[in-house]
Design an enzyme around this catalytic site. Sequence first.
Site, mmCIF file in Angstrom:
data_model
loop_
_atom_site.group_PDB
_atom_site.id
_atom_site.type_symbol
_atom_site.label_atom_id
_atom_site.label_comp_id
_atom_site.label_asym_id
_atom_site.label_seq_id
_atom_site.Cartn_x
_atom_site.Cartn_y
_atom_site.Cartn_z
ATOM 1 N N HIS A 36 0.852 -1.193 0.000
ATOM 2 C CA HIS A 36 0.000 0.000 0.000
ATOM 3 C C HIS A 36 0.887 1.243 0.000
ATOM 4 C CE1 HIS A 36 -3.994 1.933 1.371
ATOM 5 N NE2 HIS A 36 -3.169 2.897 1.019
ATOM 6 N N GLY A 75 -9.463 8.373 -1.776
ATOM 7 C CA GLY A 75 -10.079 9.696 -1.626
ATOM 8 C C GLY A 75 -10.778 9.840 -0.287
ATOM 9 N N GLU A 91 -10.899 3.906 7.489
ATOM 10 C CA GLU A 91 -9.727 4.752 7.762
ATOM 11 C C GLU A 91 -10.215 6.097 8.311
ATOM 12 O OE1 GLU A 91 -7.744 6.294 4.303
ATOM 13 O OE2 GLU A 91 -5.964 6.931 5.418
ATOM 14 N N ASP A 138 2.048 9.407 -5.620
ATOM 15 C CA ASP A 138 2.179 10.835 -5.294
ATOM 16 C C ASP A 138 2.553 11.067 -3.829
ATOM 17 O OD1 ASP A 138 -0.302 9.884 -4.570
ATOM 18 O OD2 ASP A 138 -1.454 11.542 -5.413
ATOM 19 N N HIS A 175 -9.900 1.438 0.100
ATOM 20 C CA HIS A 175 -9.625 2.187 1.329
ATOM 21 C C HIS A 175 -10.934 2.208 2.124
ATOM 22 C CE1 HIS A 175 -6.117 3.853 -0.746
ATOM 23 N NE2 HIS A 175 -5.737 4.423 0.378
ATOM 24 N N ASP A 231 1.806 3.578 3.034
ATOM 25 C CA ASP A 231 0.784 4.496 2.516
ATOM 26 C C ASP A 231 1.442 5.612 1.690
ATOM 27 O OD1 ASP A 231 -1.786 5.276 2.022
ATOM 28 O OD2 ASP A 231 -2.150 6.196 3.975
ATOM 29 N N HIS A 290 1.281 4.955 -2.268
ATOM 30 C CA HIS A 290 0.778 5.847 -3.324
ATOM 31 C C HIS A 290 1.944 6.537 -4.024
ATOM 32 C CE1 HIS A 290 -3.557 5.877 -2.046
ATOM 33 N NE2 HIS A 290 -3.012 5.463 -0.922
#
Length: 329
Positions: free
Chosen positions: A5, A165, A195, A9, A192, A272, A7
């Site tokens: 997991h 998101g 969370e 960006d 997701h 993450d 990302h």
Amino acid sequence: MIDLHCHLDGAITKDIAKKLASMQDIDVSNYTDEEFDNLISLDGDCSDLNEFLRCFEFPLSLLQTKESISAAVKLVQEHMKKQGILYLELRFAPQLHCQKGLSQEDVVLAALDGLEKDDLHTNLILCLMRGERTKAQISRNMETIELAEKYLVADEGIVAVDLAGDEFPYPTEMFAEEMKKIRGFNIPMTVHAGEAGSAENVRFAVENGIKRIGHGVRIADYPSIVDLVVKNGVTLEVCPTSNRQTRAVKNMDEYPIKKFLEAGVKVTLNTDDPAICRTDLQNELKYVKEKFGINEDDEKRMLLNSVDAAFTTAEFKAELREKIKILRG
Ligand SMILES: [Zn+2]
């Protein structure tokens, strides 16, 4: 170590950001080192997920051309490889990289191009985005699903989709239409959930056949959902520093990682957004060992859970298990 997991960006370190900026003649010389750090990462904890999500604005602004997306995938892989990662699943939302005119397909192809240039075994996950159910937004998500279907491979490419998101205002069930289409195409999926929003988002996902959940930490107070997760063999992609920074769990002293493992939940340890959270997998491991009583057995269990849940082939999983055996006994 394995990161399932992560990302794209959220993995743009200061060095990577500077390289991407110079490729595009974006002048960042007027920032001090500290200002630059604060632009792309969080020093401490934030008040909610939205404050956290705002940290993505600058890295995302650097990821709007084919060249920069390819370069970023390659540079993130290089960076993760140096840290001893054996296998990486890197995710991104193609629709967030279209600010300067790229199509989602351009973005996907650019990321795949970056992937071919490096040798850390990496797979890509395409994220759909939560948001207002406007026609445009639904159509962007549907386009992402169609691209995932078009480029889906068993390994070394696009292997799955995700739903990312702002979870709180947009519960998982709002995206039932997307999930149905994904099931129809038989595309592996992680979501997701649990969370920044309700534990019910995890229940909905699991009842709809999802086998991997990003985070899921909010189910801790709901034994029936923990049971459901265990019974269905669902894997949780847990990311402790990110969860602390976004306040996914009210009281970090009660972070449920050990409790989940004891209940038989398939927990995996992930970063993450390593650059934004100023962390890496070693640091996450150190954190959970020192703070939450994670021991060597738990560590090995989590690593093997990552292999089991990876979106890759049985052959490569066998290879990973063999490597882990050699490294850890
Ligand atoms: Zn995430």
